[in-house]
Design a protein around this motif. Structure first.
Motif, PDB file in Angstrom:
ATOM      1  N   GLY A 134     -35.362 -33.522 -35.511  1.00 42.46           N
ATOM      2  CA  GLY A 134     -34.975 -32.747 -36.658  1.00 42.46           C
ATOM      3  C   GLY A 134     -35.738 -31.804 -37.000  1.00 42.46           C
ATOM      4  O   GLY A 134     -35.513 -31.188 -38.360  1.00 42.46           O
ATOM      5  N   ASP A 135     -37.059 -31.161 -36.427  1.00 37.99           N
ATOM      6  CA  ASP A 135     -37.745 -30.361 -36.712  1.00 37.99           C
ATOM      7  C   ASP A 135     -37.364 -28.888 -36.830  1.00 37.99           C
ATOM      8  O   ASP A 135     -37.610 -27.923 -37.625  1.00 37.99           O
ATOM      9  N   ILE A 136     -36.471 -28.661 -35.721  1.00 38.77           N
ATOM     10  CA  ILE A 136     -35.850 -27.110 -35.663  1.00 38.77           C
ATOM     11  C   ILE A 136     -34.346 -27.269 -35.963  1.00 38.77           C
ATOM     12  O   ILE A 136     -33.833 -28.145 -35.313  1.00 38.77           O
ATOM     13  N   ALA A 137     -34.048 -26.206 -35.677  1.00 40.03           N
ATOM     14  CA  ALA A 137     -32.448 -26.022 -35.938  1.00 40.03           C
ATOM     15  C   ALA A 137     -31.990 -25.741 -34.464  1.00 40.03           C
ATOM     16  O   ALA A 137     -32.789 -25.143 -33.686  1.00 40.03           O
ATOM     17  N   ALA A 138     -30.489 -26.180 -34.342  1.00 39.88           N
ATOM     18  CA  ALA A 138     -30.014 -26.019 -32.970  1.00 39.88           C
ATOM     19  C   ALA A 138     -30.034 -24.312 -32.412  1.00 39.88           C
ATOM     20  O   ALA A 138     -30.303 -24.107 -31.288  1.00 39.88           O
ATOM     21  N   ALA A 139     -29.989 -23.324 -33.403  1.00 41.39           N
ATOM     22  CA  ALA A 139     -29.893 -22.120 -33.159  1.00 41.39           C
ATOM     23  C   ALA A 139     -31.233 -21.583 -32.539  1.00 41.39           C
ATOM     24  O   ALA A 139     -31.209 -20.999 -31.638  1.00 41.39           O
ATOM     25  N   ASP A 140     -32.293 -22.082 -33.137  1.00 36.63           N
ATOM     26  CA  ASP A 140     -33.665 -21.846 -32.728  1.00 36.63           C
ATOM     27  C   ASP A 140     -33.992 -22.689 -31.118  1.00 36.63           C
ATOM     28  O   ASP A 140     -34.470 -21.793 -30.300  1.00 36.63           O
TER      29      ASP A 140
END
Length: 375
Positions: free
Chosen positions: A130-136
């Motif tokens: 959960g550290d980064i978003a799916a878009a990234d």
């Protein structure tokens, strides 16, 4: 092939130095078929025997002029071979530089691809936590795929560059084994020359044009020399056993009479060839001047560009990329800033490599133009 042309011109020079061969003729006449001396020897038979020795003698210095024309043609062939050697040297040098650049581009592409693969692996772990978003994560996957594609393209470019070098060196079977190395020139500097006119005259194209003009000038003299009649001197011995003077000698001279042919066509053609050779020499000098001036200007530009990259530009790009990597790992910057820093570093590295190669190849070309090689 060019060397064979030189050997052919040298063979023509040997031919031009040869003198006309004499002619030996033997003849019999006045053969008496009814009373030929019976069983006596041939020398006593009723037969008139003549032996003649004829020697053509050239006038008007044709022999010397032919040699001078042939000597100039040897010079033409040698200068043409030197021109070809220079052009092939330039082609081989450019291909070698292209191969070095292709090798370095592949290394940079593979490093970038490996970096993106590590980033992708780490980002997938961070996404699951959960550290980064799916878009990234999607952006990183796109960049990783693009970097792999760039690496494959770099491999293809390297194979193509190796093939070109192999063909130029005549080693097509072992092109995959060729690995190029190159000592880059040091600090970019531009040679200055105050003797451009002397450099022009040293260019093999100009040397060949000068030899062609000399050959055509001597050809004019040779065409005019055809009006000087050659003389053929003959010495004759005659044996007639039934004559009161059975053994006699004779001397003859023959000279052509120039009534139908005054060699006007040959002379006018040689004068036209001489005019064309004069124009060709002027053109060669003009082209040599333009080539030298253009190459010096190009070398100046290449040196200026290389100076830009020899400063702190690459170091600053590396530092910016490292800072972006550090900040992104700690959540202090966005993914977009990280990707921009990486792209900037890669662009600067490639541009610096191309600037170095561009200056190096033009420096080699300038050295070939200003120091023609004797082969």
């Amino acid at each position: 092939m060019a060397t064979a042309g030189v050997e052919a011109a040298r063979a023509d020079l040997i031919t031009a130095g040869e003198r006309p061969n004499p002619v030996l003729s033997l003849s019999t006449s006045s053969i008496n078929t009814h009373n030929n001396g019976g069983n006596s020897s041939y020398w006593r038979k009723d037969i008139d025997t003549v032996a003649a020795w004829s020697q053509p003698i050239e006038r008007g210095n044709k022999h010397g002029l032919r040699q001078e024309v042939a000597t100039a043609n040897v010079g033409v062939a040698g200068a043409d071979r030197q021109t070809l050697w220079r052009d092939l040297s330039v082609a081989a040098d450019n291909a070698w530089h292209d191969l070095v650049v292709a090798q370095e581009n592949l290394r940079l592409s593979q490093e970038a691809s490996a970096l993106y693969q590590r980033t992708l692996a780490a980002s997938e772990l961070r996404f699951r936590s959960g550290d980064i978003a799916a878009a990234d994560l999607s952006r990183i996957r796109v960049e990783a795929a693009r970097s792999r594609s760039d690496a494959r393209q770099a491999e293809g470019n390297l194979a193509q560059a190796r093939g070109i070098v192999a063909r130029l060196l005549g080693h097509n079977e072992s092109s995959a084994l060729i690995n190029a190395s190159l000592d880059w020139p040091g600090n970019a500097d531009v040679p200055s020359t105050d003797q451009l006119d002397n450099l022009i005259e040293q260019q093999p194209d100009v040397i060949a044009a000068r030899w062609r003009l000399q050959s055509s000038s001597k050809a004019v003299e040779l065409a005019r020399a055809q009006r000087a009649n050659d003389v053929t001197v003959s010495l004759q011995y005659e044996h007639d056993p039934i004559s009161s003077k059975p053994n006699t000698m004779g001397l003859g001279i023959s000279v052509p009479i120039q009534i139908g042919n005054h060699y006007e066509g040959e002379i006018r053609r040689s004068l036209a060839d001489q005019t064309a050779a004069e124009l060709a020499l002027s053109t060669a000098r003009l082209q040599a001047r333009r080539s030298l001036e253009a190459e010096l200007a190009t070398l100046n530009t290449a040196a200026d560009v290389l100076h830009t990259y020899q400063g702190d530009l690459i170091d600053n790009a590396r530092a910016a990329a490292a800072s972006a990597e550090y900040a992104y790992q700690r959540g202090a910057t966005s993914l977009i800033n990280l990707l921009d820093a990486r792209r900037t570093l890669r662009t600067v590295q490639i541009d610096a490599l191309n600037a170095q190669a561009n200056y190096s190849r033009h420096r080699v070309l300038w050295d070939l133009l200003t120091h023609p090689q004797e082969i």
